[in-house]
Design a protein around this motif. Structure first.
Motif, short mmCIF file in Angstrom:
data_model
loop_
_atom_site.label_atom_id
_atom_site.label_comp_id
_atom_site.label_asym_id
_atom_site.label_seq_id
_atom_site.Cartn_x
_atom_site.Cartn_y
_atom_site.Cartn_z
N LYS A 15 -10.50 -2.34 12.90
CA LYS A 15 -11.00 -1.70 11.64
C LYS A 15 -9.72 -2.33 10.76
CE LYS A 15 -13.78 0.44 11.21
NZ LYS A 15 -15.35 0.03 10.49
N ILE A 16 -9.66 -3.37 10.40
CA ILE A 16 -8.72 -3.63 9.45
C ILE A 16 -9.46 -4.59 8.18
CG2 ILE A 16 -6.64 -4.75 8.68
CD1 ILE A 16 -5.50 -3.76 11.00
N GLY A 17 -9.52 -4.11 7.16
CA GLY A 17 -10.12 -5.19 5.79
C GLY A 17 -9.42 -5.29 4.68
N TYR A 18 -9.79 -5.62 3.88
CA TYR A 18 -9.07 -5.55 2.33
C TYR A 18 -10.38 -5.40 1.22
CZ TYR A 18 -10.01 -10.68 2.38
OH TYR A 18 -10.49 -11.74 2.18
N VAL A 19 -9.74 -4.88 0.05
CA VAL A 19 -10.33 -4.78 -1.10
C VAL A 19 -9.76 -5.55 -2.34
CG1 VAL A 19 -9.56 -2.46 -1.60
CG2 VAL A 19 -11.67 -3.36 -2.76
N LEU A 20 -10.29 -6.17 -3.09
CA LEU A 20 -9.79 -7.03 -4.27
C LEU A 20 -10.28 -6.49 -5.48
CD1 LEU A 20 -10.95 -10.59 -3.09
CD2 LEU A 20 -8.64 -9.28 -2.63
N GLY A 21 -9.51 -6.43 -6.62
CA GLY A 21 -10.24 -6.01 -7.85
C GLY A 21 -8.95 -6.15 -8.90
N ALA A 22 -9.42 -6.04 -10.29
CA ALA A 22 -8.58 -6.10 -11.44
C ALA A 22 -7.54 -5.06 -11.29
CB ALA A 22 -9.34 -6.23 -12.60
N ALA A 23 -6.51 -5.12 -11.66
CA ALA A 23 -5.40 -4.13 -11.68
C ALA A 23 -5.81 -2.58 -12.45
CB ALA A 23 -4.07 -4.44 -12.43
N ASP A 24 -6.85 -2.76 -13.20
CA ASP A 24 -7.18 -1.42 -13.87
C ASP A 24 -8.12 -0.70 -12.88
OD1 ASP A 24 -5.84 -1.66 -16.00
OD2 ASP A 24 -7.62 -2.29 -17.38
N LEU A 25 -9.16 -1.55 -12.25
CA LEU A 25 -10.01 -0.74 -11.30
C LEU A 25 -9.03 -0.33 -9.93
CD1 LEU A 25 -12.96 -3.49 -11.69
CD2 LEU A 25 -12.73 -1.52 -12.67
N MET A 26 -8.41 -1.47 -9.72
CA MET A 26 -7.43 -1.10 -8.27
C MET A 26 -6.87 0.09 -8.37
SD MET A 26 -7.17 -2.13 -5.26
CE MET A 26 -7.81 -3.72 -5.04
N ARG A 27 -6.37 0.57 -9.56
CA ARG A 27 -5.46 1.61 -9.76
C ARG A 27 -6.20 2.80 -9.39
NH1 ARG A 27 -4.40 0.97 -15.22
NH2 ARG A 27 -2.94 -0.80 -14.63
N GLU A 28 -7.47 2.82 -9.79
CA GLU A 28 -8.43 3.91 -9.59
C GLU A 28 -8.79 4.03 -8.14
OE1 GLU A 28 -9.28 6.23 -11.80
OE2 GLU A 28 -7.84 5.54 -12.92
N PHE A 29 -9.04 2.83 -7.40
CA PHE A 29 -9.30 2.68 -6.26
C PHE A 29 -8.15 3.41 -5.38
CE2 PHE A 29 -8.90 0.90 -1.97
CZ PHE A 29 -10.17 0.90 -1.50
N ARG A 30 -6.86 3.12 -5.73
CA ARG A 30 -5.83 3.46 -4.82
C ARG A 30 -5.53 4.94 -5.04
NH1 ARG A 30 -1.48 -1.56 -5.76
NH2 ARG A 30 -2.63 -2.99 -4.64
N LYS A 31 -5.89 5.51 -6.11
CA LYS A 31 -5.67 6.93 -6.37
C LYS A 31 -6.63 7.52 -5.24
CE LYS A 31 -5.23 7.07 -11.23
NZ LYS A 31 -6.31 7.51 -12.75
N VAL A 32 -7.70 7.24 -4.89
CA VAL A 32 -8.61 7.78 -3.97
C VAL A 32 -8.13 7.50 -2.31
CG1 VAL A 32 -10.63 8.05 -2.73
CG2 VAL A 32 -10.49 7.80 -5.25
N HIS A 33 -7.60 6.01 -2.40
CA HIS A 33 -7.13 5.50 -1.07
C HIS A 33 -6.11 6.29 -0.28
CE1 HIS A 33 -6.52 2.25 1.84
NE2 HIS A 33 -5.21 2.41 1.60
N GLN A 34 -5.07 6.35 -1.42
CA GLN A 34 -3.82 7.18 -1.00
C GLN A 34 -4.07 8.46 -0.26
OE1 GLN A 34 -0.80 7.67 -3.71
NE2 GLN A 34 -2.21 8.31 -5.42
N PHE A 35 -4.97 9.19 -0.54
CA PHE A 35 -5.44 10.74 0.06
C PHE A 35 -6.67 10.51 1.05
CE2 PHE A 35 -3.28 11.50 -4.21
CZ PHE A 35 -2.06 12.00 -3.44
N ASN A 36 -7.13 9.30 1.31
CA ASN A 36 -8.18 9.09 2.06
C ASN A 36 -7.64 8.68 3.44
OD1 ASN A 36 -11.22 6.72 1.77
ND2 ASN A 36 -10.64 8.69 2.97
N VAL A 37 -6.93 7.54 3.18
CA VAL A 37 -6.50 7.06 4.74
C VAL A 37 -4.84 6.83 4.49
CG1 VAL A 37 -8.33 5.71 5.66
CG2 VAL A 37 -6.76 4.71 4.20
N PHE A 38 -4.42 6.70 3.34
CA PHE A 38 -3.17 6.38 2.86
C PHE A 38 -2.54 4.95 3.46
CE2 PHE A 38 1.76 7.05 3.02
CZ PHE A 38 1.87 6.54 1.90
N THR A 39 -2.59 4.54 4.63
CA THR A 39 -2.13 3.49 4.99
C THR A 39 -2.80 3.01 6.20
OG1 THR A 39 -0.20 4.22 6.31
CG2 THR A 39 0.26 3.56 4.15
N VAL A 40 -2.69 1.65 6.47
CA VAL A 40 -3.31 0.99 7.70
C VAL A 40 -2.21 0.45 8.63
CG1 VAL A 40 -5.03 -0.71 8.28
CG2 VAL A 40 -5.30 0.46 6.06
N ASN A 41 -2.49 0.66 9.95
CA ASN A 41 -1.90 0.38 11.26
C ASN A 41 -0.97 -0.95 11.04
OD1 ASN A 41 -1.24 -1.33 13.44
ND2 ASN A 41 -2.65 0.23 14.77
#
Ligand SMILES: Cc1ncc(COP(=O)(O)O)c(C=O)c1O
Length: 385
Positions: free
Chosen positions: A244-270
């Protein structure tokens, strides 16, 4: 068992156990050959395990940076530059995720507000709609044409409203094995041009395209790349679906929003697995050779079914083969898949499970990410009906 008397207002009242779990369970109960769920029945290479073990021994066992270990993000950036000619910034534009499923969910949660509409293509991969509905969005369906499963872009254009927040595409496509062309991407880019629609591109099978085709990634289309989040999965590429490891790509503005949720969703991966993959993927032949590897399996499986009464649909990518069975049975596809599992001894997935309205074209999906002996044993059974 603890009995709860709470009145639960389910966010997903229609969701039960997925068809993949149901069919895999049935396959194991019946001792059937399991060509239903999409995972390999063969091992990944020892070099991947060695690199991962080495990372553990080297003490790389604590929280990595939120976006993923630098080595892996750098390796992903290099792969993308060499494959698609686009250089992603490893600091700001790449995030490692807990598989593609989490990347997709987090992308939807980051951008879709309550009441927003998200266009998806049916047949649709099973995680998209529950993810949209969990965050209060509404899935709007565009049918892929049967039997070649290509998009009808005029129909898509007609579905767009001021509430359309996102379009989710998936190429190569599960379950059909169809792929989007450069022309498809050009039309999509034109459709979304004057809107704020985010494109979420599920490209987990990016390295599994056949017959000399090139994968058309949104990453290589500048206008789409600027408004897209693109998702991939190491599970599919390196035969490690359970990591269960993958990745997401996106322009910095979009990625900033993605990471706001990511950090409280899983925070980090193995951590050690990320380092193991980073080391392993430096040898590009490991992902570049995948298309040939699965093309041989596709051809082998199709050959097994040549003398059967199944009608095989085209398979341009992924590790799934669709088959019509109307020459064998008039049952619904769910009944047929159950009968196939119980009485014939081969488990498959009914394609109606991917249709929100249960549309049944009399088609089942076989997974050919299996050893040749597994495919040959299944072929022998399938030729007898
Ligand atoms: C189209 C598609 N997207 C996403 C996924 C999920 O990938 P992962 O196992 O990395 O979460 C799958 C897995 O079958 C898939 O077929």
């Amino acid at each position: 068992m603890i009995a709860s008397s709470l009145a639960v207002d389910s966010k997903l009242p229609a969701v039960g156990t997925t068809i993949f779990t149901v069919m895999s369970r049935l396959a194991s109960e019946c001792g059937a050959i399991n060509l239903s769920q999409g995972f390999p029945d063969f091992q990944a290479e020892p070099a991947l395990f060695e690199a991962t073990m080495q990372a553990m021994r080297d003490g790389r066992n604590q929280y990595p940076p939120m976006a993923g270990v630098p080595e892996l993000r750098a390796a992903i950036a290099d792969k993308l530059a060499s494959l698609y000619g686009t250089r992603f910034d490893a600091e700001q534009e790449i995030t490692v995720t807990a598989g593609a499923t989490q990347a997709l969910f987090t992308a939807i949660a980051a951008f879709v507000h309550s009441g927003d509409e998200v266009i998806v293509f049916a047949p649709v991969y099973d995680s998209y709609v529950p993810s949209i509905e969990t965050v209060g969005g509404k899935a709007v369906y565009a049918q892929l044409r049967f039997p070649d499963y290509t998009p009808d872009w005029d129909a898509v254009r007609a579905l767009i409203t001021p509430r359309t927040r996102m379009i989710i595409i998936n190429s190569p496509h599960n379950p059909s094995g169809s792929v989007l062309s450069a022309e498809d991407l050009a039309v999509l880019a034109e459709i979304v041009r004057d809107t704020d629609i985010v494109v979420l591109s599920d490209e987990v099978y990016e390295h599994i395209v056949f017959d000399g085709r090139q994968h058309c990634s949104v990453v290589s289309h500048p206008a789409l790349a600027a408004r897209s989040l693109t998702v991939s999965s190491f599970g599919k590429t390196y035969h490690i679906t359970g990591w269960k490891i993958g990745y997401v790509l996106g322009a910095a503005d979009l990625m900033r929003e993605f990471r706001k949720v990511h950090q409280f969703n899983v925070f980090t991966v193995n951590t050690p697995c990320q380092i193991g993959i980073a080391d392993y993927m430096r040898d590009a032949s490991r992902h570049l050779g995948l298309a040939r590897f699965y093309e041989q399996k596709r051809d082998f499986f199709r050959e097994q079914l040549r003398a059967s009464r199944f009608e095989l649909l085209p398979c341009c990518g992924t590790y799934f083969q669709l088959a019509r069975y109307d020459a064998i049975s008039g049952r619904s596809d769910r009944e047929f898949a159950e009968w196939l599992t119980r009485d014939v001894g081969v488990a498959a997935i009914p394609v109606s499970a991917f249709h929100p309205d249960g549309r049944d074209d009399g088609v089942v999906r076989f997974c050919f990410a299996k050893r040749e002996e597994t495919l040959a044993a299944a072929g022998e059974k399938l030729r007898q009906i």
